[in-house]
Write a protein that holds these residues in place. Structure first.
Motif, short mmCIF file in Angstrom:
data_model
loop_
_atom_site.label_atom_id
_atom_site.label_comp_id
_atom_site.label_asym_id
_atom_site.label_seq_id
_atom_site.Cartn_x
_atom_site.Cartn_y
_atom_site.Cartn_z
N ARG A 8 0.93 4.80 0.83
CA ARG A 8 1.45 3.99 -0.27
C ARG A 8 2.75 3.29 0.10
N GLU A 26 -4.91 -3.64 -8.41
CA GLU A 26 -6.07 -2.88 -7.93
C GLU A 26 -7.04 -2.60 -9.08
N ARG A 34 -7.96 1.57 -3.02
CA ARG A 34 -7.55 2.71 -2.21
C ARG A 34 -8.79 3.55 -1.90
N VAL A 42 -4.58 9.56 -0.58
CA VAL A 42 -5.33 8.31 -0.60
C VAL A 42 -4.71 7.37 0.43
N TRP A 44 -5.03 2.99 2.03
CA TRP A 44 -5.60 1.65 1.97
C TRP A 44 -5.97 1.23 3.38
#
Length: 65
Positions: A8, A26, A34, A42, A44
């Motif tokens: 993040r 998102e 993600r 998580v 990306w």
């Protein structure tokens, strides 16, 4: 080719937007989604985020034409 995932903080630094703004984009389908990596993490996909940035950079060029 293997996918490279970003945390993040890396995404926030790369795109120059706050996390809340990224989350809203998102949710609206206007930013790469993600991916769940583990139960608690998580990430990306770097190439998707870079593609999103390139799309934003192309918009002013299209408007100027």
């Amino acid at each position: 080719m293997a996918q490279v995932f970003m945390k993040r903080a890396e995404v926030v630094a790369m795109v120059g937007l706050g996390y809340s703004t990224i989350w809203r984009l998102e949710r609206a389908g206007k930013f790469p989604a993600r991916r769940k990596l583990t139960d608690y993490r998580v990430g990306w996909v770097r190439s998707e985020v870079e593609g999103w940035i390139q799309e934003r950079e192309a918009v002013p060029q299209l408007l100027a034409a």
